[in-house]
Design a protein around this motif. Structure first.
Motif, mmCIF file in Angstrom:
data_model
loop_
_atom_site.group_PDB
_atom_site.id
_atom_site.type_symbol
_atom_site.label_atom_id
_atom_site.label_comp_id
_atom_site.label_asym_id
_atom_site.label_seq_id
_atom_site.Cartn_x
_atom_site.Cartn_y
_atom_site.Cartn_z
ATOM 1 N N LEU A 48 6.011 -1.168 3.732
ATOM 2 C CA LEU A 48 5.185 0.120 2.944
ATOM 3 C C LEU A 48 6.030 1.387 3.503
ATOM 4 O O LEU A 48 6.356 1.730 4.706
ATOM 5 C CB LEU A 48 3.750 -0.217 3.029
ATOM 6 C CG LEU A 48 3.267 -1.381 3.392
ATOM 7 C CD1 LEU A 48 1.526 -1.581 4.408
ATOM 8 C CD2 LEU A 48 3.315 -1.864 1.914
ATOM 9 N N ARG A 76 -4.917 -11.289 1.812
ATOM 10 C CA ARG A 76 -3.388 -10.169 2.115
ATOM 11 C C ARG A 76 -3.969 -9.214 3.750
ATOM 12 O O ARG A 76 -5.172 -9.284 3.522
ATOM 13 C CB ARG A 76 -3.398 -9.666 1.301
ATOM 14 C CG ARG A 76 -2.774 -8.295 0.868
ATOM 15 C CD ARG A 76 -2.274 -7.446 -0.014
ATOM 16 N NE ARG A 76 -1.619 -6.675 -0.384
ATOM 17 C CZ ARG A 76 -2.107 -5.442 0.014
ATOM 18 N NH1 ARG A 76 -3.695 -5.162 0.065
ATOM 19 N NH2 ARG A 76 -1.380 -3.923 -0.180
ATOM 20 N N GLN A 77 -3.057 -8.812 4.325
ATOM 21 C CA GLN A 77 -3.160 -8.129 5.589
ATOM 22 C C GLN A 77 -2.570 -7.010 5.750
ATOM 23 O O GLN A 77 -1.436 -6.933 5.260
ATOM 24 C CB GLN A 77 -3.182 -9.063 6.950
ATOM 25 C CG GLN A 77 -4.011 -10.317 7.041
ATOM 26 C CD GLN A 77 -5.066 -10.318 7.500
ATOM 27 O OE1 GLN A 77 -5.849 -8.822 7.553
ATOM 28 N NE2 GLN A 77 -5.751 -11.334 7.035
ATOM 29 N N VAL A 78 -2.950 -5.662 6.129
ATOM 30 C CA VAL A 78 -1.295 -4.516 6.409
ATOM 31 C C VAL A 78 -1.524 -4.824 7.549
ATOM 32 O O VAL A 78 -2.835 -4.602 8.847
ATOM 33 C CB VAL A 78 -2.095 -3.465 5.487
ATOM 34 C CG1 VAL A 78 -1.101 -2.646 6.257
ATOM 35 C CG2 VAL A 78 -2.627 -4.205 4.497
ATOM 36 N N SER A 91 10.261 -4.447 -1.744
ATOM 37 C CA SER A 91 9.455 -3.732 -1.264
ATOM 38 C C SER A 91 9.146 -2.289 -1.909
ATOM 39 O O SER A 91 9.819 -1.002 -1.652
ATOM 40 C CB SER A 91 9.521 -2.880 -0.340
ATOM 41 O OG SER A 91 8.997 -4.515 0.593
ATOM 42 N N GLU A 97 2.933 -5.246 4.725
ATOM 43 C CA GLU A 97 1.810 -6.085 4.131
ATOM 44 C C GLU A 97 2.261 -7.559 4.445
ATOM 45 O O GLU A 97 3.835 -8.145 4.232
ATOM 46 C CB GLU A 97 1.905 -5.729 2.438
ATOM 47 C CG GLU A 97 1.401 -6.704 1.620
ATOM 48 C CD GLU A 97 1.869 -6.922 0.332
ATOM 49 O OE1 GLU A 97 1.108 -6.386 -0.921
ATOM 50 O OE2 GLU A 97 2.265 -7.669 -0.281
ATOM 51 N N MET A 141 -8.602 -8.039 2.244
ATOM 52 C CA MET A 141 -7.272 -7.395 2.689
ATOM 53 C C MET A 141 -8.217 -6.881 5.004
ATOM 54 O O MET A 141 -9.278 -5.970 4.184
ATOM 55 C CB MET A 141 -6.944 -7.069 2.123
ATOM 56 C CG MET A 141 -5.600 -5.727 2.765
ATOM 57 S SD MET A 141 -4.516 -5.065 2.209
ATOM 58 C CE MET A 141 -6.428 -3.464 2.711
ATOM 59 N N THR A 184 -6.615 -3.884 7.993
ATOM 60 C CA THR A 184 -5.493 -3.049 8.283
ATOM 61 C C THR A 184 -5.884 -3.622 9.800
ATOM 62 O O THR A 184 -7.269 -3.208 10.305
ATOM 63 C CB THR A 184 -6.015 -2.042 7.787
ATOM 64 O OG1 THR A 184 -5.418 -2.007 6.381
ATOM 65 C CG2 THR A 184 -4.774 -0.909 7.923
#
Ligand SMILES: Cc1cc2nc3c(=O)[nH]c(=O)nc-3n(C[C@H](O)[C@H](O)[C@H](O)COP(=O)(O)OP(=O)(O)OC[C@H]3O[C@@H](n4cnc5c(N)ncnc54)[C@H](O)[C@@H]3O)c2cc1C
Ligand code: SF4
Length: 526
Positions: free
Chosen positions: A235, A255-257, A279, A247, A1, A3
């Motif tokens: 988020l 998965r990325q933020v 959420s 997200e 992941m 960010t």
């Protein structure tokens, strides 16, 4: 992941509403990222063929459909940069003043927290931004005066003109339709060539899809559009007082933020509530922005009563655009049809292709073999159609919920429940009856109603606007009552549906919301 570095604004969805927010905020100097689940479509992907055109239609996780009249969402939603507005018909009528005060004036439905006058300047501004063709003066028999449209009306063709005699006989005034298409060259985009392929995207740029309007402005001002990025959650901070980012899953399904000072959900009426409900946190156990319990509620749509007429003359039904040539608000009063409640909006004249949704291959579903062949031969020259859109009132039972089944990212699917009430069914029927009277008065050789399952067109509601967190999800700018740095955009914020096509109002409300956000940035970005 991974960010990603924090940006000022993260927008979910590169369609009609998201593009407006992206343009305004990027031009105001904000760092903007738009996350879009579908491909990064270009004009060169828009091929004028019904078979090729299927590639740009909706994809992604399905909705589960329930109720007496399940939503036909697949025809109306978008997928990829441009959203549904990449291949919309660009009919751009506006709501009228009577749409904003139904509760006060009729003790039915809901009031908007704003009036027509609050939105009117933005209709004028959008017209200049994207290019609208029409005759504002002619429309002003039904609405307060505003600015003229930047381009004169589009050309008309026999497939629209043959109806005028019928409308006149019934005292229904028709005026040139307001459309987001170029009747002349406009802002470096060419004039329309009237070949009628708008429904699968206009490859020349004559139609005002987001790629050539707001999204082009946004990109020029530095906004990044990240395609193939599917957002799954909004988020929040630990206290649950503010949103802090999104997200999402990238093209490799990793998965990325994306952190952001402000989040704008512009993923359309059905996806926005799905995201808010998914959420949920300890602080927001029923989903974000859902103190009212209204997230996913009051989903609404339009339905259309179409009337076919077959003429002996060649009405040149291959010519024109997929948008309308003429329109009328003469049945827009909420009680215009005796015994039923709701507005109707009438349109006439559009190009027909063989097998598209409104095409003549679908005009007589009862015919087969030699009879169908004979009909198609005549229809190819003489068939034309009008339509009346009807208003559905907001109803708590028409709703989106999360289902137990999940998509490929582990996100619960959305389940849409929808049933029409007696007013809607009554208005649908009244418009069919009137359509036949109009058709018969034209002198057409044959006329019949385009009946089938009652259609569900233009999904609206689900995150409605109102005066406070007790009666609505957002304020009139699309700002969440509970989470001040969360905005909702699109037809989901309409508290009532009117009967006119929604996208002019989507553009106008998005412009109003985005300009307010830019102006009071410091108060929002704490
Ligand atoms: C064939 C057709 C004809 C139409 N004709 C007209 C017309 O004549 N007049 C009119 O007013 N309206 C018309 N419409 C409706 C119009 O296109 C919509 O009202 C409008 O596009 C809705 O704007 P939106 O921003 O809410 O959604 P969209 O424009 O659909 O944009 C939403 C975007 O969000 C993306 N998205 C969804 N979920 C996620 C996620 N989880 N993560 C990231 N991205 C996501 C989607 O891929 C999409 O690109 C038509 C629509 C269609 C399909
Ligand atoms: S009819 Fe006009 S707007 Fe529609 S696809 Fe052709 S050029 Fe584009």
């Amino acid at each position: 992941m991974a960010t990603h570095e924090k940006v000022d604004v993260a927008i979910v969805g590169a369609g009609a509403s998201g593009s407006v927010f992206a343009a305004v905020l990027a031009k105001a100097g904000k760092k903007v990222v738009v996350l879009e689940t579908g491909p990064d479509w270009q004009l060169s992907d828009l091929i004028s063929s019904d078979f090729w055109g299927r590639r740009i239609k909706t994809a992604g996780a399905p909705f589960l459909l329930e109720g007496k009249n399940p939503f036909g969402y697949s025809y109306q939603s978008g997928w990829g940069v441009g959203g549904a507005a990449l291949h919309y018909f660009a009919n751009l009528p506006r709501l009228l003043p009577n749409d904003f005060k139904i509760r006060s004036e009729h003790n039915r439905a809901l009031d908007w927290p704003i009036s027509y006058q609050d939105v009117a300047p933005y209709y004028d501004k959008v017209a200049r931004d994207i290019g609208v063709s029409g005759n504002a003066r002619a429309e002003e028999i039904w609405r307060p005066a505003g600015e003229p449209y930047p381009m004169p009306p589009m050309k008309t063709f026999r497939n629209g003109e043959v109806w005028l005699k019928g409308f006149e006989a019934l005292g229904i005034r028709m005026v040139p339709a307001a459309v987001g298409m170029n009747s002349t060259d406009y802002k470096g985009r060419p004039a329309c060539i009237y070949d009628g392929w708008c429904h699968i995207g206009c490859p020349t740029g004559a139609l005002s899809n987001p790629l050539v309007t707001y999204l082009a402005d946004a990109r020029k001002a530095g906004a990044e559009v990240r395609a193939r990025s599917t957002v799954t959650r909004v988020l929040t901070n630990r206290q649950g007082t503010r949103v802090r980012g999104l997200e999402y899953y990238d093209a490799k399904k990793e998965r990325q933020v994306q952190e952001a000072s402000v989040v704008v959900l512009a993923a359309w009426s059905a996806q926005n509530p799905r995201l808010l409900l998914n959420s949920a946190t300890d602080r927001h156990p029923r989903g974000l922005a859902n103190a009212s319990g209204l997230v996913g509620k009051y989903m609404m749509c339009h339905y259309s009563s179409g009337t076919w007429a077959l003429f002996d003359e060649d009405v040149q039904n291959h010519l024109g655009t997929t948008g309308a040539q003429f329109m009328s608000y003469d049945r827009y009063g909420k009680t215009a049809h005796p015994g039923v409640f709701g507005s109707s909006f009438i349109v006439a004249g559009s190009a027909l292709k063989t097998s598209d949704l409104g095409g003549f291959a679908n005009a007589r579903l009862d015919l087969f073999g030699a009879e169908l062949h004979a009909f198609m031969k005549r229809a190819a020259r003489g068939l034309t159609r009008i339509g009346a859109f009807g208003e559905e009132l907001p109803n708590l039972d028409n709703r989106l919920e999360l289902a137990a089944d999940k998509d490929e990212f582990g996100m619960p699917l959305g389940r849409l429940h929808h049933s029409f009430d007696q007013d809607a069914v009554g208005l649908w029927n009244a418009n069919f009856e009137e359509g036949l009277r109009i058709a018969k008065a034209t002198g057409a050789r044959e006329a019949w109603s385009a009946r089938g399952n009652m259609p569900t067109i233009h999904l609206m509601g689900g995150t409605i606007m109102g005066t406070d967190a007790g009666n609505s999800v957002v304020n009139s700018y699309g700002q969440s009552h509970e989470l001040p740095n969360l905005y909702l955009a699109g037809p989901g914020i309409f508290p009532t549906a009117g009967a006119s096509n929604p996208t002019y109002t989507i553009f106008a409300l998005s412009l109003r919301g985005a300009e307010q956000l830019a102006a009071k940035w410091r108060a929002v970005d704490l």
